[in-house]
Design an enzyme around this catalytic site. Sequence first.
Site, short mmCIF file in Angstrom:
data_model
loop_
_atom_site.label_atom_id
_atom_site.label_comp_id
_atom_site.label_asym_id
_atom_site.label_seq_id
_atom_site.Cartn_x
_atom_site.Cartn_y
_atom_site.Cartn_z
CD GLU A 1 -1.37 -2.25 2.22
OE1 GLU A 1 -2.19 -2.95 2.82
OE2 GLU A 1 -0.15 -2.46 2.30
CB CYS B 1 -1.08 0.24 5.17
SG CYS B 1 0.52 -0.54 4.82
#
Length: 152
Positions: free
Chosen positions: A55, A86
């Site tokens: 991510e 993330c």
Amino acid sequence: MRDDLIFMQRAYQLAQQAAEQGEVPIGAVVVRDGAIIGEGGNRPIGDHDPTAHAEVVALRDAARRVGNYRLPGATLYVTLEPCPMCAGAMVHARVGRVVYAASDPRSGAAGSVFDLLPSDGRFNHRTEAEGGLLAEACGELLRDFFRRRRGR
């Protein structure tokens, strides 16, 4: 829904590429206005970087491409439920929505373990979260990877 599937399939391809490089097989793409603006696979081992989750790699790629660290209106597709790091990066980038495949019962931050996306109202931005798209295929990719790793 059809577009979600297409973009998740690309994230799955990136996860497969990560596995081929010895990384935990997680892939992510960032989409805005129907086009991929960033993508990445897991790279913490190869990059010697604990923050190089798929991510974060995809968010960095998207920010570079558009010339701005804020990505309002973007959707991030990822093969595993985001972790707290993330999730925080998505909030800071002002990502509007995350679509993840498999849930993460160990460190998921979209409701499995932590509830940072979307229900934590203490942030100055809310990122909507949806899970389960291609969950079986992405989960099996992860299970196979760890079975092979343990078998060595």
